[in-house]
Design a protein around this motif. Structure first.
Motif, PDB file in Angstrom:
ATOM      1  N   THR A  28      35.597  43.367  36.611  1.00 31.65           N
ATOM      2  CA  THR A  28      36.259  44.417  37.392  1.00 31.65           C
ATOM      3  C   THR A  28      37.462  44.970  36.649  1.00 31.65           C
ATOM      4  O   THR A  28      38.208  44.210  36.026  1.00 31.65           O
ATOM      5  N   ILE A  30      40.999  46.786  37.207  1.00 28.50           N
ATOM      6  CA  ILE A  30      41.998  47.002  38.250  1.00 28.50           C
ATOM      7  C   ILE A  30      42.820  48.246  37.906  1.00 28.50           C
ATOM      8  O   ILE A  30      43.412  48.326  36.832  1.00 28.50           O
ATOM      9  N   SER A  49      40.204  47.753  42.940  1.00 26.87           N
ATOM     10  CA  SER A  49      39.220  47.149  42.032  1.00 26.87           C
ATOM     11  C   SER A  49      38.068  48.110  41.795  1.00 26.87           C
ATOM     12  O   SER A  49      37.377  48.499  42.737  1.00 26.87           O
ATOM     13  N   CYS A  50      37.884  48.478  40.552  1.00 30.72           N
ATOM     14  CA  CYS A  50      36.783  49.374  40.176  1.00 30.72           C
ATOM     15  C   CYS A  50      35.597  48.520  39.731  1.00 30.72           C
ATOM     16  O   CYS A  50      35.496  48.146  38.557  1.00 30.72           O
ATOM     17  N   CYS A  51      34.731  48.178  40.678  1.00 25.58           N
ATOM     18  CA  CYS A  51      33.552  47.366  40.359  1.00 25.58           C
ATOM     19  C   CYS A  51      32.481  48.258  39.742  1.00 25.58           C
ATOM     20  O   CYS A  51      32.428  49.462  40.013  1.00 25.58           O
ATOM     21  N   ASP A 121      44.619  40.518  48.809  1.00 26.82           N
ATOM     22  CA  ASP A 121      44.730  39.849  47.514  1.00 26.82           C
ATOM     23  C   ASP A 121      45.097  38.373  47.624  1.00 26.82           C
ATOM     24  O   ASP A 121      45.127  37.681  46.605  1.00 26.82           O
ATOM     25  N   SER A 152      34.275  36.602  39.883  1.00 23.38           N
ATOM     26  CA  SER A 152      34.886  37.846  39.421  1.00 23.38           C
ATOM     27  C   SER A 152      35.845  37.595  38.257  1.00 23.38           C
ATOM     28  O   SER A 152      36.478  36.541  38.153  1.00 23.38           O
ATOM     29  N   PHE A 154      38.719  40.055  35.596  1.00 25.40           N
ATOM     30  CA  PHE A 154      39.485  41.290  35.717  1.00 25.40           C
ATOM     31  C   PHE A 154      40.081  41.726  34.390  1.00 25.40           C
ATOM     32  O   PHE A 154      40.404  40.895  33.532  1.00 25.40           O
ATOM     33  N   GLY A 168      39.582  35.558  38.488  1.00 26.41           N
ATOM     34  CA  GLY A 168      40.212  35.535  39.795  1.00 26.41           C
ATOM     35  C   GLY A 168      40.303  34.117  40.338  1.00 26.41           C
ATOM     36  O   GLY A 168      39.459  33.260  40.034  1.00 26.41           O
ATOM     37  N   ARG A 173      38.664  41.789  46.720  1.00 23.54           N
ATOM     38  CA  ARG A 173      38.923  42.994  45.937  1.00 23.54           C
ATOM     39  C   ARG A 173      38.851  44.242  46.813  1.00 23.54           C
ATOM     40  O   ARG A 173      37.862  44.441  47.530  1.00 23.54           O
ATOM     41  N   ASP A 176      35.454  46.389  46.610  1.00 22.56           N
ATOM     42  CA  ASP A 176      34.197  45.679  46.830  1.00 22.56           C
ATOM     43  C   ASP A 176      33.685  46.046  48.223  1.00 22.56           C
ATOM     44  O   ASP A 176      34.423  45.906  49.214  1.00 22.56           O
TER      45      ASP A 176
END
Length: 749
Positions: A28, A30, A49-51, A121, A152, A154, A168, A173, A176
């Motif tokens: 992911t 961030i 979070s850019c999954c 978070d 996950s 990051f 993580g 996130r 998500d």
């Protein structure tokens, strides 16, 4: 594409069979989104979070499975992310509970607006796993979810560059698809802890108007409101529950951002409460879920932020580079959405509605400037639907009433909502909504709902099933209703009936069983048609439309019923065809309404001020410039018309606007290539002739008719390239006439 499909399939199969997820799929990025204009610390950023897409596909599958039973698990205290629940329920109920908090009257009571620090978070993964199992999720489902959460990794995006790599350890996130639903389950544990603590400890006393439904907290995701009687013991029980939940979940209340509100609490008791709950003391109004939480009525000053937000958005746009059609689209799609959220909760003050509409009106006609006047068409006409000669912009007050009508429908239909249950328990008390009087000291939101009743009462009907939930006297279920207009309360009680009687009480084997003494006194009751009850079917509240049909309620139906109306025009389909170019269509609309600033209209304005400045047509220098003369009777525009009309199959049509529109209107809805080209051609000629007229009037720039013909032909040719036509001889001949030979605009017959 086949390889990508196989990779996705293998990844999903690997998760659902072995419970493992490839780490590469769960990496992911961030992105830090600032919460304030000038962030000074990490706490001022929201980590989004850019999954990646493949992970989101897997997460979406699991989210859909979670969503199926979420409403059965989550209590009504939580309004977020559960289908059928609305954010307005929390706002309306909180407004009711905190009504008159500015007065020192009634029992002592307090409320706490609690902010959870970095809520998503900081969720503990072990606690999340235990929560899922505690709510009865299947062990395999729990393993799948935890595999997605715990595997996950990051990296952080800073100014577009990717930095770092770390795994993580906790948290959900934001980005998500599963996170909102999982967090809702986590917050449900807090509700359970509070309910258990308040039920087993007899020293806890509920906030006023909360004891019937045992309301201690209201949640919308991580937005938490707590209510209790204003005594130390009750507050201590709540604080102990918060600490218990904090130790279990890892979610910590943010003390600087949390607020306590008090009503009629003695100063000594207040000090003791703040020692237990070390929050800042606040006062109403305060911002809650994006709108002001008020103790009295909604004032213009409370809505200042709404008006300023719309003004700021308008100022950000480069309005001078937008056509009228472009500005219209922004009004419909953007500006009209600004007030929807507020209007679904409050009846906006008339001064605020005036300000909002004024800004939209000036943006349309004056490019957003504050200059008065210059409106070509009155705003009440602009706000009519396009089929009635308007532009489809909706009046703010009409939309406001339609959105408030939903709350009336919710109460009548007993929608599954904590606010609806509260209204029935405390406001209605076994009465019908239509018979509740408007009292002086009631909540502003409740007063608005009661005031909207006369506007929509004739449209809300009961579709009879077993007849047990439809009021015999107050609900509408036939054309004679409400029957309370024929029968007095004294007559009802003398006959052995009650004000709460339902249809099922007086219908037996499809026959009405009215008291015999009413036959001569109230003969109209004996004219009612027999009604067949269905014991297996419940009564349902429906919306009765103009044709008398019962439909499922929607705010669109409500708006359409209460809005200002006008006669349908014969030319609306001609102008607003999906084939037309929007800016051309707008000018055509002004022509049909005869609202272009031609010389004859300007002269009428000058005569009203005592000035005379007669000018002839700027294109031909011969006749008086009117709408009919300009389109297309003057020698300049008629030359263009005679040169191009053959390309639209209009060789026999003279250059008169009325003759042209009369020929086009029957073909307005046609998708035939000949009709499409004709509509495009007329609209384009009108647009560019008006453009040429303005260039001569304001800039003293002249172009010969041949130049305009080239521009018109090229414009239409480019537009035709965007369509798909049937591949036949007639279509090919027309397209060849426009020098279009590309096969991309043709498709098989």
């Amino acid at each position: 594409m086949a390889c990508v499909g196989e990779e996705v399939t293998l990844a999903i199969q690997d998760l659902f069979t072995s419970g493992r997820l490839l780490k590469e799929l769960n990496h992911t990025i961030i992105a830090l989104v600032p919460k304030v204009q000038t962030p000074a610390s990490v706490m001022d950023f929201r980590p989004i979070s850019c999954c990646n897409v493949l992970y989101k596909c897997i997460s979406k599958i699991l989210s859909n499975r979670i969503l199926e039973g979420l409403g059965d698990v989550i209590s009504l205290n939580q309004s977020a992310f559960v289908p059928g629940r609305r954010i307005s329920d929390n706002i309306l109920l909180t407004q009711e509970l905190m009504h008159n908090y500015h007065r020192h009257m009634g029992p002592p009571r307090c409320a706490f607006k609690v902010d959870i620090q970095k809520a998503y978070d900081t969720v503990d993964w072990d606690f999340l796993k235990a929560t899922l199992r505690g709510f009865g999720f299947h062990s395999k489902m729990v393993d799948w979810i935890m595999s997605c959460i715990s595997s996950s990794s990051f990296s952080v995006s800073v100014n577009g560059n990717i930095h770092g790599y770390f795994k993580g350890q906790r948290g959900l996130r934001q980005g998500d698809p599963m996170s909102p639903y999982l967090f809702t389950l986590v917050m449900e544990v807090l509700t359970s802890v509070l309910q258990q603590a308040t039920s087993i400890d007899s020293s806890f006393r509920f906030h006023r108007s909360c004891d019937k439904l045992k309301i201690v907290n209201l949640c919308f995701a991580d937005d938490l409101f707590l209510f209790a009687r204003g005594d130390v013991k009750s507050v201590k029980i709540i604080m102990d529950s918060l600490n218990t939940f904090k130790d279990m979940s890892g979610l910590v209340p943010s003390l600087p951002k949390s607020t306590a509100f008090f009503c009629n609490v003695p100063a000594r008791t207040k000090k003791n409460i703040l020692d237990i709950m070390p929050f800042d003391e606040g006062s109403l109004p305060v911002k809650y879920l994006g709108v002001p939480l008020i103790a009295t009525r909604l004032a213009r000053s409370d809505c200042k932020i709404l008006v300023e937000r719309m003004e700021k958005r308008i100022m950000d746009w480069k309005a001078k580079y937008l056509s009228f059609a472009g500005r219209l689209q922004l009004i419909i799609s953007v500006l009209s959405a600004f007030y929807i959220y507020w209007a679904s909760v409050f009846v906006l003050p008339s001064s605020v509605i005036k300000d909002l509409e004024q800004k939209m009106r000036r943006f349309l006609w004056n490019q957003g400037s504050l200059i008065k006047g210059k409106a070509k068409v009155a705003w009440n006409i602009v706000c009519l639907p396009k089929k009635e000669g308007g532009l489809g912009v909706r009046r703010v007050n009409e939309v406001n009433k339609a959105l408030m009508a939903f709350h009336v429908f919710s109460i009548l239909s007993h929608r599954k909502s904590l606010w609806v249950r509260w209204v029935h328990a405390y406001h209605l008390r076994n009465r019908n909504l239509w018979q509740v009087p408007i009292q002086n000291n009631i909540c502003y939101s409740w007063r608005n709902i009661l005031n909207i009743r006369p506007v929509i009462r004739e449209f809300l009907w009961s579709e009879i099933g077993n007849g047990e939930n439809t009021s015999l006297w107050f609900d509408r279920w036939c054309d004679l209703c409400p029957l309370s207009s024929y029968v007095t309360p004294r007559q009802i009680h003398q006959a052995g009936l009650s004000m709460q009687s339902t249809i099922a009480d007086v219908v037996h084997e499809s026959r009405w069983e009215w008291p015999e003494a009413w036959r001569d006194v109230i003969p109209i009751l004996y004219q009612l048609m027999p009604i067949q009850l269905n014991p297996a079917k419940l009564d349902v509240i429906r919306w009765r439309n103009e044709e008398g049909n019962l439909e499922h309620f929607s705010t669109k139906l409500a708006w359409n019923a209460i809005r200002n109306r006008d006669q349908q025009t014969s030319w609306h389909n001609l102008i607003w065809s999906s084939f037309n170019i929007p800016r051309h269509a707008f000018v055509s609309w002004l022509i049909f309404r005869k609202r272009l600033a031609t010389q004859d209209r300007i002269q009428a304005w000058l005569m009203a001020t005592g000035s005379m400045n007669l000018m002839c047509c700027l294109l031909c220098q011969r006749g008086i410039e009117t709408h009919n003369h300009l389109f297309f009777e003057c020698t300049y525009s008629n030359r263009i018309w005679c040169s191009l009309r053959g390309k639209g199959g209009m060789n026999d049509i003279q250059g008169k606007w009325d003759d042209i529109s009369e020929w086009l209107i029957p073909k307005a809805t046609s998708k035939a290539v000949k009709a499409v080209v004709a509509k495009l051609l007329v609209a384009a000629m009108a647009y560019y002739i008006w453009q040429e007229r303005n260039a001569r009037f304001f800039k003293n720039q002249l172009r010969p008719p041949e130049k305009l013909e080239e521009i018109i032909v090229e414009t239409i040719r480019l537009k035709l390239h965007s369509f798909k036509f049937k591949n036949n001889n007639r279509v090919r001949r027309i397209l060849e006439d426009w020098k279009i030979t590309s096969t991309k605009v043709l498709e098989g017959e």
